[in-house]
Design an enzyme around this catalytic site. Structure first.
Site, PDB file in Angstrom:
ATOM      1  N   HIS A  75      -3.731  -4.080  -4.470  1.00  0.00           N
ATOM      2  CA  HIS A  75      -4.210  -4.038  -3.970  1.00  0.00           C
ATOM      3  C   HIS A  75      -5.259  -4.051  -3.440  1.00  0.00           C
ATOM      4  CE1 HIS A  75      -3.915   0.078  -0.685  1.00  0.00           C
ATOM      5  NE2 HIS A  75      -3.375  -1.409  -0.287  1.00  0.00           N
ATOM      6  N   GLU A 102      -7.020  -2.023  -5.942  1.00  0.00           N
ATOM      7  CA  GLU A 102      -6.498  -1.037  -7.161  1.00  0.00           C
ATOM      8  C   GLU A 102      -5.281  -1.464  -7.920  1.00  0.00           C
ATOM      9  OE1 GLU A 102      -5.999   3.043  -4.704  1.00  0.00           O
ATOM     10  OE2 GLU A 102      -4.760   1.395  -3.995  1.00  0.00           O
ATOM     11  N   SER A 159       0.994  -0.998  -0.075  1.00  0.00           N
ATOM     12  CA  SER A 159      -0.075   0.386  -0.472  1.00  0.00           C
ATOM     13  C   SER A 159       0.770   1.125  -0.400  1.00  0.00           C
ATOM     14  CB  SER A 159      -1.064   0.467   1.103  1.00  0.00           C
ATOM     15  OG  SER A 159       0.238  -0.257   2.384  1.00  0.00           O
ATOM     16  N   ASN A 179      -4.944   6.690  -1.008  1.00  0.00           N
ATOM     17  CA  ASN A 179      -3.909   6.774  -0.026  1.00  0.00           C
ATOM     18  C   ASN A 179      -3.215   8.292  -0.273  1.00  0.00           C
ATOM     19  OD1 ASN A 179      -4.371   5.244   2.141  1.00  0.00           O
ATOM     20  ND2 ASN A 179      -3.110   3.515   1.297  1.00  0.00           N
TER      21      ASN A 179
END
Length: 531
Positions: free
Chosen positions: A144, A156, A123, A194
């Site tokens: 991910h 992802e 991540s 993120n």
């Protein structure tokens, strides 16, 4: 290229919570699954945990008993990397250490077939860096998953600098076939979720550091006015302050310490003190059987004015006109000047625009809401020169609409407005840099962190120049680059201005877009693991 056939083996390396979850997803999709771990006992235990969860699904009627038994017969522990030779896809979910991961994939490359895909569930690490040194880096990519992997739909699909597009497409189709919602993403710090999520935390912490409001009030405003399912203070307490701050610092460092991603000093002090959130018994809030959670600031009752004048187009707050009339407040509208609501005491009620109330004689700002009809709380801010009567009338007016009112400090952009504007700006910049499409970013933010709207959808709703103007005003008042609107955001507004024609003054540099006033909430109930 088509998805990996269900008859092919999928291997998962790392028998922790995430590895087990990914293995369960692949198993229930029909694959033979191998779990490998550096600790052989952990691999065996991981297989047992997956089988137990499959059995529980059958016990709850979510899976036929025969299907559960058949699936549990297809998952086994692999004691050595060499046992993964038949795998068509290997996904690692081991410790976040570049050296460890690169050594693992070098060993895998010598074992698996030439057409096998190699994927990392990282991540925070660079997919490109992890692929460096591989003989065939084109088949390496990021997948991910979000925790818990069996429940949360988002994945992802991250292409590194050397990832073959055909490999990324094969992985995308495979994950899609597993019942997940994949989004394509370039290898960038934080990937989509993120990276884009940083302002949700950062702006709340900034308002707190600026003495604008306490954590409970900020959380309440973002939930009850902004439509977010959790506030950033309670969410980071759940995630862990050390985990959340580590990701923020990683993204900040990866972007060469850009002011857009500057970490919070207040959060740093929290981590240094050992107050890491729920897991330590105290974070922003206290936890435990005797803990008393602080309540948001809520203004006492005030009398609402009987009539107001709406001056100009309120844009994103245009829905307030109907609400006022329905509540029995007489509304007179004039199309010249503004936009603001003129109160009987001659004060003005203005939607947050990145300026401060102290700059004006008698002004109260009100914060943005996802949907003013559905909102149960609205934040107001007043300046030193705001009269007591004007503030009381503003509080009473929103109370008349059935809203709780939180009066916060005179911080530019308030709470919801500055957060949403920053989310929009980071999204526009990411799209312009080829990180992902606007549609994929919106999908990722809705499914990965449960936002009520994707940033691009919010941008369309608020008007193409709204975020740019607010950030421009914020940047003037808080210089240093954090709030400087991106070139991409400027171009979006300029292009829309060209579509709409020039403004009344004939200039070519001002936005002439009329903001839309559509509202709604398409949020989901699931909580993501973005950090």
């Amino acid at each position: 290229m088509t998805a990996i056939e269900r008859s092919r083996t999928v291997a998962v390396i790392g028998a922790g919570t995430m590895g087990q979850g990914i293995a369960q997803v692949a198993l229930l999709a029909g694959h033979r699954v191998l779990i490998h771990d550096i600790d052989p006992d952990a691999a065996v235990a991981g297989v047992g945990q997956v089988r137990d969860r499959v059995d529980r699904l059958a016990a709850k009627g979510r899976l036929e008993r025969a299907d559960a038994d058949e699936a549990n017969g297809r998952i086994t522990a692999a004691q050595a990397v060499t046992e993964l030779a038949d795998a068509a896809l290997v996904i690692e979910a081991v410790v976040e250490d570049v050296t460890v991961k690169r050594a693992l994939f070098a060993a895998l490359e010598a074992v698996v077939s030439p057409d096998a895909l190699l994927a990392t569930n990282t991540s925070s690490l660079s997919v490109t860096e992890l692929a460096a040194g591989l003989a065939h880096p084109g088949r390496f990519l990021g997948l991910h998953f979000f925790n818990p992997a069996p429940l949360l739909p988002l994945v992802e699909v991250v292409s590194g600098f050397t990832t073959d597009p055909a490999a990324a497409e094969r992985a995308y189709e495979t994950v899609l076939g597993w019942g997940k919602t994949p989004v394509r993403c370039a290898d960038t710090p934080g990937f989509i979720v993120n990276r884009i999520a940083r302002p949700f935390y950062a702006e709340a912490f900034a308002v707190y550091e600026e003495q604008g409001a306490d954590p409970a009030t900020i959380d309440a405003v973002l939930r009850e006015s902004g439509g977010f399912k959790m506030g950033p203070f309670e969410l980071t307490d759940l995630i862990g302050q050390d985990v959340n701050e580590a990701v923020t610092r990683s993204v900040w460092d990866s972007f060469f310490r850009s002011p857009k991603f500057t970490p919070s000093l207040a959060q740093r002090r929290l981590v240094q003190s050992g107050r890491l959130g729920r897991k330590s018994g105290h974070g922003w809030y206290p936890y435990g059987p005797d803990a008393r959670l602080p309540q948001p600031h809520t203004a006492g009752p005030e009398e609402a004015p009987a009539k107001v004048t709406v001056v100009g187009d309120l844009g994103p707050a245009a829905g307030l006109v109907d609400l006022l009339e329905e509540a029995g407040v007489a509304v007179t509208a004039t199309g010249h000047g503004g936009p603001y609501i003129q109160l009987p005491g001659e004060g003005q009620l203005v939607l947050a625009d990145g300026k401060t109330a102290v700059e004006f004689a008698d002004v109260v700002y009100f914060d943005l809401a996802l949907d003013y009809r559905a909102a149960t709380r609205v934040a107001l801010s007043a300046g030193e020169d705001t009269s007591e009567r004007t503030l009381a009338e503003a509080v009473g007016l929103f109370q008349k609409l059935g809203k709780e009112v939180s009066v916060i400090g005179d911080v530019p952009g308030m709470i919801v407005a500055r957060t949403v504007a920053m989310l929009i700006d980071l999204t526009a910049d990411a799209v312009a840099r080829g990180v992902a499409t606007a549609e994929d970013i919106d999908t990722a933010m809705r499914l990965g962190v449960n936002y009520p709207l994707g940033p691009s959808a919010w941008h369309e709703r608020l008007g193409r120049d709204w975020a740019y103007d607010l950030l421009h005003h914020l940047d003037e008042r808080c210089p240093g680059g954090r709030y400087a609107p991106s070139l991409a955001l400027f171009k979006l507004g300029y292009a829309e201005d060209e579509d709409q024609g020039e403004g009344e003054d004939g200039g070519d540099g001002e936005f002439a877009v009329e903001p839309e006033a559509a509202y709604g909430d398409d949020g989901r109930d699931a909580r993501g693991d973005a950090r």
